[in-house]
Design a protein around this motif. Structure first.
Motif, PDB file in Angstrom:
ATOM      1  N   ILE A 144     -10.473  10.924  -0.966  1.00  0.00           N
ATOM      2  CA  ILE A 144     -12.005  10.536  -0.560  1.00  0.00           C
ATOM      3  C   ILE A 144     -11.900   9.591   0.538  1.00  0.00           C
ATOM      4  O   ILE A 144     -11.374   8.576   0.408  1.00  0.00           O
ATOM      5  CB  ILE A 144     -12.591   9.657  -1.932  1.00  0.00           C
ATOM      6  N   ALA A 145     -12.464  10.257   1.519  1.00  0.00           N
ATOM      7  CA  ALA A 145     -12.797   9.488   2.856  1.00  0.00           C
ATOM      8  C   ALA A 145     -13.403   8.239   2.813  1.00  0.00           C
ATOM      9  O   ALA A 145     -14.525   8.011   2.113  1.00  0.00           O
ATOM     10  CB  ALA A 145     -13.367  10.286   4.023  1.00  0.00           C
ATOM     11  N   GLN A 149       6.645  12.252  -5.750  1.00  0.00           N
ATOM     12  CA  GLN A 149       4.801  12.307  -5.861  1.00  0.00           C
ATOM     13  C   GLN A 149       4.589  11.012  -5.153  1.00  0.00           C
ATOM     14  O   GLN A 149       3.525  10.862  -4.627  1.00  0.00           O
ATOM     15  CB  GLN A 149       4.609  12.342  -7.258  1.00  0.00           C
ATOM     16  N   LEU A 150       5.088   9.655  -5.495  1.00  0.00           N
ATOM     17  CA  LEU A 150       4.495   8.373  -4.779  1.00  0.00           C
ATOM     18  C   LEU A 150       4.850   8.340  -3.635  1.00  0.00           C
ATOM     19  O   LEU A 150       3.820   7.786  -2.737  1.00  0.00           O
ATOM     20  CB  LEU A 150       5.446   7.497  -5.478  1.00  0.00           C
ATOM     21  N   ASP A 151       6.098   8.939  -2.990  1.00  0.00           N
ATOM     22  CA  ASP A 151       6.337   9.006  -1.694  1.00  0.00           C
ATOM     23  C   ASP A 151       5.266  10.007  -0.869  1.00  0.00           C
ATOM     24  O   ASP A 151       4.837   9.694   0.277  1.00  0.00           O
ATOM     25  CB  ASP A 151       7.914   9.424  -1.365  1.00  0.00           C
ATOM     26  N   LYS A 152       4.916  11.067  -1.576  1.00  0.00           N
ATOM     27  CA  LYS A 152       4.046  11.974  -0.845  1.00  0.00           C
ATOM     28  C   LYS A 152       2.649  11.376  -0.902  1.00  0.00           C
ATOM     29  O   LYS A 152       1.916  11.604   0.181  1.00  0.00           O
ATOM     30  CB  LYS A 152       3.820  13.236  -1.964  1.00  0.00           C
ATOM     31  N   VAL A 153       2.380  10.544  -1.735  1.00  0.00           N
ATOM     32  CA  VAL A 153       0.952   9.717  -1.766  1.00  0.00           C
ATOM     33  C   VAL A 153       1.175   8.845  -0.554  1.00  0.00           C
ATOM     34  O   VAL A 153       0.143   8.694   0.263  1.00  0.00           O
ATOM     35  CB  VAL A 153       0.440   9.324  -2.776  1.00  0.00           C
ATOM     36  N   LEU A 201      -8.770   1.893   1.548  1.00  0.00           N
ATOM     37  CA  LEU A 201      -8.265   2.876   0.843  1.00  0.00           C
ATOM     38  C   LEU A 201      -7.429   2.318  -0.590  1.00  0.00           C
ATOM     39  O   LEU A 201      -6.705   1.821  -0.579  1.00  0.00           O
ATOM     40  CB  LEU A 201      -7.103   3.832   1.622  1.00  0.00           C
ATOM     41  N   ILE A 202      -8.090   2.822  -1.676  1.00  0.00           N
ATOM     42  CA  ILE A 202      -7.639   2.533  -3.007  1.00  0.00           C
ATOM     43  C   ILE A 202      -6.852   3.453  -3.703  1.00  0.00           C
ATOM     44  O   ILE A 202      -7.482   4.629  -3.626  1.00  0.00           O
ATOM     45  CB  ILE A 202      -9.008   2.206  -3.952  1.00  0.00           C
ATOM     46  N   LEU A 203      -5.572   3.312  -3.886  1.00  0.00           N
ATOM     47  CA  LEU A 203      -4.718   4.406  -4.299  1.00  0.00           C
ATOM     48  C   LEU A 203      -4.430   4.096  -5.814  1.00  0.00           C
ATOM     49  O   LEU A 203      -4.044   3.087  -6.398  1.00  0.00           O
ATOM     50  CB  LEU A 203      -3.313   4.313  -3.730  1.00  0.00           C
ATOM     51  N   VAL A 250     -15.306   2.215   1.612  1.00  0.00           N
ATOM     52  CA  VAL A 250     -14.663   2.610   0.425  1.00  0.00           C
ATOM     53  C   VAL A 250     -14.112   4.019   0.452  1.00  0.00           C
ATOM     54  O   VAL A 250     -14.898   4.871   0.545  1.00  0.00           O
ATOM     55  CB  VAL A 250     -15.406   2.287  -0.967  1.00  0.00           C
ATOM     56  N   GLY A 251     -12.836   4.226   0.274  1.00  0.00           N
ATOM     57  CA  GLY A 251     -12.166   5.587   0.100  1.00  0.00           C
ATOM     58  C   GLY A 251     -11.014   5.320  -0.749  1.00  0.00           C
ATOM     59  O   GLY A 251     -10.697   4.284  -1.302  1.00  0.00           O
ATOM     60  N   GLY A 252     -10.431   6.384  -0.948  1.00  0.00           N
ATOM     61  CA  GLY A 252      -9.156   6.304  -1.587  1.00  0.00           C
ATOM     62  C   GLY A 252      -8.418   7.677  -2.201  1.00  0.00           C
ATOM     63  O   GLY A 252      -8.642   8.392  -1.518  1.00  0.00           O
ATOM     64  N   LEU A 253      -7.247   7.429  -2.719  1.00  0.00           N
ATOM     65  CA  LEU A 253      -6.486   8.660  -3.348  1.00  0.00           C
ATOM     66  C   LEU A 253      -6.201   8.309  -4.581  1.00  0.00           C
ATOM     67  O   LEU A 253      -5.523   7.315  -4.807  1.00  0.00           O
ATOM     68  CB  LEU A 253      -5.078   8.522  -2.365  1.00  0.00           C
TER      69      LEU A 253
END
Length: 316
Positions: A149-150, A184-188, A96-98, A136-139
């Motif tokens: 993205i799963a 917001q960062l903590d929500k992510v 997961l790429i944030l 590959v996925g990410g937020l």
């Protein structure tokens, strides 16, 4: 869909073509390759990445040359003969790429904006994962939204992630207020905890504005069963204010122009910016998550190569 595309020069705004073209540059990079001694990912502590996980396959009779660490003592005592556990490597590993595209990232004093640097780093990380044969996925997140993205082993999935990065990057605008949603960062990270069970590679690319004790707790939770890498993007202005000129500072919808040539203005502002930067870096280090730092004044790809230990340093 997003608003009409901004002029993508790669320094303020990025384009999908630019991020997709980074596939070639990412081929020589790896998160799990053996690192030089001075690398942030070397050593015998939590900084060493696990690589792909191992799945238990079967029990079988010991054969000369088998790793003695894989002896199953209970089964051996039960059968009266040495028995070993065999494992197969996971065929692919989810990542997961944030990528942070909040308004705090829409700033740059010399070469590129933090948001553009983070976008490039996100694409490079995605291509590194894809080239390693993993999923590959990410937020991708801004001040109001989190796009998920799963993970999937697919070039189309890399493109989907890069598209989300570009969409949010293109929506950044100097007229937008800096929302400064401290949560917001903590929500992510909370969202990431919900979708990443174990054995994920999690790469968080951000300036970490608003990070606090809860952020530290969530990063530690993620790192218990996953490999987590923090990439802190910063602007050199935070460390070295100019001695002359005027500096525009924004806070929400408030904008103030400061004459930094005056010592009574420059000194406290410089102390505040550098102190905030160092506080965040200190918090990230306390998380025991490998920390890489990226300046907006330098090329993202070359910095990533250096941080991964691809340049210089003796092999062990």
């Amino acid at each position: 869909m997003y608003a009409p595309q901004q002029a993508a020069d790669g320094l303020v705004y990025v384009s999908l073509a630019q991020l997709m073209a980074l596939e070639f540059k990412a081929r020589a990079l790896s998160f799990v390759a053996r690192q030089p001694q001075g690398s942030i990912l070397s050593g015998n502590h939590a900084s060493r990445l696990r690589g792909r996980g191992l799945n238990f396959d079967e029990l079988r009779r010991y054969q000369p040359g088998d790793d003695l660490r894989h002896l199953d003592w209970r089964a051996s005592l039960r059968t009266g003969k040495p028995v070993v556990r065999t494992f197969t490597e996971e065929r692919d590993r989810p990542a997961l790429i944030l990528v942070d595209q909040r308004m705090s990232m829409f700033f740059g004093s010399s070469h590129s904006f933090k948001s553009a640097t983070a976008a490039e780093l996100g694409a490079l990380a995605a291509w590194m994962v894809f080239n390693a044969g993993d999923r590959v996925g990410g937020l991708v997140f801004n001040d109001q939204r989190i796009d998920s993205i799963a993970p999937l082993r697919s070039r189309k999935r890399v493109e989907a992630l890069c598209s989300k990065i570009v969409q949010q990057n293109q929506q950044l605008n100097a007229t937008q207020p800096d929302c400064e949603d401290a949560d917001q960062l903590d929500k992510v990270l909370q969202h990431c905890l919900a979708v990443a069970g174990h054995d994920h590679l999690i790469c968080l690319i951000s300036d970490f504005a608003g990070a606090g004790p809860r952020t530290l707790q969530l990063m530690r939770q993620l790192a218990v069963h996953n490999d987590v890498i923090a990439m802190q993007v910063y602007d050199p202005l935070a460390l070295d204010l100019p001695k002359n000129g005027r500096l525009l500072v924004t806070q929400g919808q408030l904008q103030v122009e400061l004459a930094v040539q005056h010592p009574h203005i420059r000194q406290p502002l410089g102390d505040f910016l550098s102190g905030r930067f160092k506080d965040i870096a200190s918090l990230l280090r306390r998380s025991q998550v490998p920390l890489m730092m990226f300046s907006t004044a330098l090329d993202a790809h070359s910095q990533l190569r250096t941080e991964l230990g691809k340049l210089g340093g003796p092999r062990r």
